[in-house]
Scaffold this active site. Structure first.
Site, PDB file in Angstrom:
ATOM      1  N   TYR A 137      57.412  20.326  69.918  1.00  0.00           N
ATOM      2  CA  TYR A 137      57.224  20.279  71.373  1.00  0.00           C
ATOM      3  C   TYR A 137      56.547  18.960  71.721  1.00  0.00           C
ATOM      4  CZ  TYR A 137      58.548  25.114  71.994  1.00  0.00           C
ATOM      5  OH  TYR A 137      59.253  26.281  72.033  1.00  0.00           O
TER       6      TYR A 137
ATOM      7  N   LYS B 136      39.430  25.879  74.596  1.00  0.00           N
ATOM      8  CA  LYS B 136      39.817  26.721  73.460  1.00  0.00           C
ATOM      9  C   LYS B 136      39.678  28.211  73.771  1.00  0.00           C
ATOM     10  CE  LYS B 136      40.336  25.031  69.636  1.00  0.00           C
ATOM     11  NZ  LYS B 136      39.618  24.124  68.767  1.00  0.00           N
TER      12      LYS B 136
ATOM     13  N   CYS C  94      38.166  39.308  31.852  1.00  0.00           N
ATOM     14  CA  CYS C  94      38.369  40.139  33.046  1.00  0.00           C
ATOM     15  C   CYS C  94      37.039  40.791  33.443  1.00  0.00           C
ATOM     16  CB  CYS C  94      39.422  41.211  32.757  1.00  0.00           C
ATOM     17  SG  CYS C  94      39.514  42.474  34.031  1.00  0.00           S
TER      18      CYS C  94
ATOM     19  N   CYS D 112      37.238  44.748  32.743  1.00  0.00           N
ATOM     20  CA  CYS D 112      37.330  45.407  31.437  1.00  0.00           C
ATOM     21  C   CYS D 112      36.877  44.509  30.295  1.00  0.00           C
ATOM     22  CB  CYS D 112      38.766  45.861  31.177  1.00  0.00           C
ATOM     23  SG  CYS D 112      39.879  44.498  30.820  1.00  0.00           S
TER      24      CYS D 112
ATOM     25  N   CYS E 235      44.711  39.598  34.062  1.00  0.00           N
ATOM     26  CA  CYS E 235      44.032  40.289  32.971  1.00  0.00           C
ATOM     27  C   CYS E 235      45.124  40.676  31.982  1.00  0.00           C
ATOM     28  CB  CYS E 235      43.324  41.541  33.475  1.00  0.00           C
ATOM     29  SG  CYS E 235      42.722  42.521  32.094  1.00  0.00           S
TER      30      CYS E 235
END
Ligand code: IVH
Length: 696
Positions: A245, A338, A432, A435, A457
């Site tokens: 535009y 804004k 991870c 775990c 993981c």
């Protein structure tokens, strides 16, 4: 045809194609079908192939051309590309008016307002009416030459349209002004500035496609536009279907009013907001009218087809522009008024990791809670490690967060100057966090632009992965087992009652009743719901398996293509990659899933527990083959999902937005803007009753 005749025909074809481009991209009128338009372009292409020396740079066939670049050349702007000062709220915009009124106390102030687009500012220079160079803003003085990429944007004219004298007189221009314009279009140099954007529709379509193909997603439409224009290969930019535009005309044509400049750019072939239908621009005779225009769009911004973060307010009288001049890097006669509330600043207190059903680890920012547009947020998505690098984010940084609609907020920027020295870098862990298993870095996606690093993981028994995978397995679009929420799944895993999805089918009422969350009745209900899920449509079963990159839609495509899980499990990489909508990444992911021993065992056990319904695609008459439907308003006899399912069963497609390609719009009670769009485009609209007749 001899060369001379070819040249004549080429000129006629170019004119006709340019005319339709103008009708469609500038006037928003569909006056030719896609097929007829392509046919004109094909004829032109064939002639140019036969007579290569008749090809000119402004030919509509030359939008995507040239070799990928090594890097962009620097470009010095003839006049600096300025930025805008922001005004938040009524008070600030009124205070701005007071300031400028003090400088020009006797002047009459009226304003031209238009929407402020969220894209990338670009400059387009035309010499003798032909696009000569397109550039980014850069630091305002020196930008980068991205002509090749800008040429791919269909709404940017390669050749300026020469307006008719009558037309220009019609917008109130004097004969001298008309003369100036016609001279500039045919012989001189003009520069037009505007915003290159990615519409919301294109953004959604691309991300849907990328998700299916397992490629990195675009973070938002602004990044989509900016990233696409920074591609060194224009072919990639062309695929991103950007729009443009125009908002500024940098040529001294003796015009008196800012609004006139917009009307003139429009007449020259640029899309502008001076289009009465859309109401994206408005002439305001006082500041109250400006406030009204702003407040209307602040309330309707969600309905806009593009990202918009406010209203640009310009004093309309150009004589005042030179009087008011520039302060710092912004013109004093213009403000960015804004929209407030959708952005806020806060501190990133931590970065944690979320784990997905495929084991992918996604960083998430933990925020000091802050209200964004009336909603308190405490988390923002960071997508992946690349996004953290791109933002330059550290733990402890002050950031801007943005909330768009209902999605998890994004971090827009980091205030690095506010650092105290206590901030910490974020590093992806090697183990991870759920775990303790090893974390593996894998590249997701394929092709030049798509690769991004993902961390997974690698522990097949990761508790957290299992929990996610099982939650996915029981969810509505998968096995649809009611009553097994994430907390219960966690408890079942902890008690060792289930380890994988097939174990769910071995559960008994007696297993559940002793658990803390279960009364006899609810245990009974869950077992009943597990039992009901044993009969499952193939597409939902495929989705339930939780194969990386295979979501609901891909599962449906696979079910319709293969018709049975056995056939799918035996498919080769190339069989899969040849199916519409399935890319090589998805194909690879499926082949590896079915090849893994653990999955083979799981599948065999599941197949003993469930009965899969074949897709009934063959049973229903394919009356909607190659048709695209759009649903709007509330339907009385079906839910949205049911209506979509019916359309798909009959061979049709469902789209979320209306375009010239839409075959039918089904309108229920209180239809929305899709109804109006369909009317405007002349797309056929039917009622729910008529739809029911069709599927009878
Ligand atoms: S007028 C002096 N009109 O906003 C430069 N700018 O914050 C202003 N923008 O860099 C030009 N939509 O890229 C103008 N309708 C609009 C706009 C617009 C977006 C951008 C422009 C500029 C930035 C300033």
């Amino acid at each position: 045809m001899n060369k001379e005749e070819a040249k004549k025909r080429i000129d006629i074809l170019k004119k006709e194609i340019n005319y339709h481009r103008y009708q469609y991209h500038v006037l928003d009128k569909l006056d030719i079908s896609d097929a007829a338009f392509d046919s004109l372009k094909n004829e032109l292409e064939e002639l140019e192939l036969q007579w290569p020396d008749l090809v000119t740079a402004d030919s509509p066939t030359q939008r995507v051309g040239g070799e990928p670049l090594d890097k962009f050349k620097k470009v010095q702007h003839e006049e600096p590309m300025l930025s805008l000062n922001d005004a938040f709220g009524e008070e600030e915009i009124k205070a701005w008016e007071e300031r400028v009124q003090k400088i020009a106390p006797h002047a009459k102030f009226d304003y031209f307002c238009e929407l402020k687009l969220d894209g990338l500012a670009v400059s387009l220079v035309y010499k003798s009416g032909t696009l000569f160079r397109g550039a980014t803003r850069g630091d305002g003085k020196v930008g980068e030459d991205i002509t090749q990429n800008l040429r791919t944007i269909q709404s940017i004219p390669l050749l300026l349209r020469c307006p008719e004298e009558k037309e220009l007189a019609g917008i109130g221009l004097s004969s001298q002004q008309v003369k100036n314009i016609i001279a500039a279009v045919s012989g001189g140099q003009i520069e037009v500035r505007g915003e290159a954007i990615m519409t919301q529709k294109v953004f959604n379509e691309l991300n849907k496609k990328y998700k299916k193909a397992g490629r990195a997603l675009l973070a938002n439409s602004r990044n989509g536009a900016a990233g696409s224009l920074r591609q060194l290969d224009p072919k990639i930019t062309a695929q991103r279907r950007l729009s443009f535009y125009a908002y500024a005309l940098m040529a001294d044509l003796g015009l008196n009013r800012h609004e006139q400049e917009h009307l003139v750019m429009r007449a020259m072939g640029f899309p502008t907001f001076t289009d009465d239908n859309k109401k994206y621009a408005h002439f305001c005779s006082d500041i109250q009218e400006v406030i009204k225009f702003h407040s209307y769009w602040a309330g309707h911004r969600d309905k806009l087809p593009f990202g918009c973060d406010g209203v640009v307010v310009a004093i309309d009288d150009k004589a005042l522009h030179s009087k008011l001049g520039v302060v710092g890097k912004a013109p004093r006669w213009m403000q960015a008024y804004k929209f407030s509330g959708e952005e806020a600043t806060t501190v990133v207190e931590d970065i944690i990791l979320q784990i997905g059903r495929t084991g992918i680890l996604t960083p998430v920012a933990v925020l000091r809670p802050v209200s964004v547009g009336g909603v308190i947020v405490s988390r923002a998505t960071l997508h992946n490690e690349d996004e953290i690098k791109r933002l330059g984010l550290k733990i402890g940084d002050t950031v801007v967060v943005q909330r768009a609609g209902d999605v998890i907020p994004d971090i827009l920027r980091v205030f690095s100057k506010m650092r105290t020295g206590q901030e910490k870098d974020f590093l992806m862990p090697r183990l991870c966090p759920m775990c303790g298993g090893a974390v593996e870095k894998r590249l997701i996606g394929s092709g030049q632009e798509a690769k991004s690093a993902g961390y997974f993981c690698a522990n097949k028994n990761c508790f957290a992965v299992n929990r996610r995978a099982l939650s996915h397995f029981v969810s509505k679009p998968a096995m649809n087992i009611d009553g097994l929420g994430p907390k219960i799944i966690e408890q079942l895993l902890q008690e060792g009652l289930i380890r994988d999805a097939a174990d769910i089918y071995d559960l008994t009422e007696g297993d559940l009743t002793p658990l803390a969350r279960f009364a006899d009745k609810s245990a009974k209900n869950v077992i009943e719901s597990i039992s009901q899920s044993r009969q499952v449509p193939l597409a939902r079963f495929i989705n339930a398996l939780g194969v990386l990159h295979v979501g609901e839609e891909t599962a449906r495509d696979l079910a319709n293509h293969f018709g049975s899980i056995e056939k799918l499990s035996q498919a080769k990489q190339e069989d899969l990659a040849n199916i519409d909508n399935i890319g090589s990444v998805v194909a690879q992911s499926l082949v590896s899933w079915f090849a893994e021993t653990k999955n083979k065992k799981l599948l065999a056990r599941l197949l003993k527990a469930v009965k899969i319904e074949k897709p009934n695609i063959a049973k229903k008459k394919q009356i909607f083959k190659e048709m695209t439907f759009v649903l709007t308003g509330e339907l009385a006899s079906f839910s949205r999902d049911q209506a979509k399912e019916i359309i798909r069963e009959h061979g049709g497609d469902v789209s979320s937005s209306v375009s010239a390609k839409t075959s039918l719009v089904v309108a229920g009670e209180a239809p929305g803007s899709k109804y109006d769009k369909a009317k405007k485009l002349g797309v056929k609209i039917i009622s729910e009753e008529e739809f029911k007749e069709l599927i009878k």
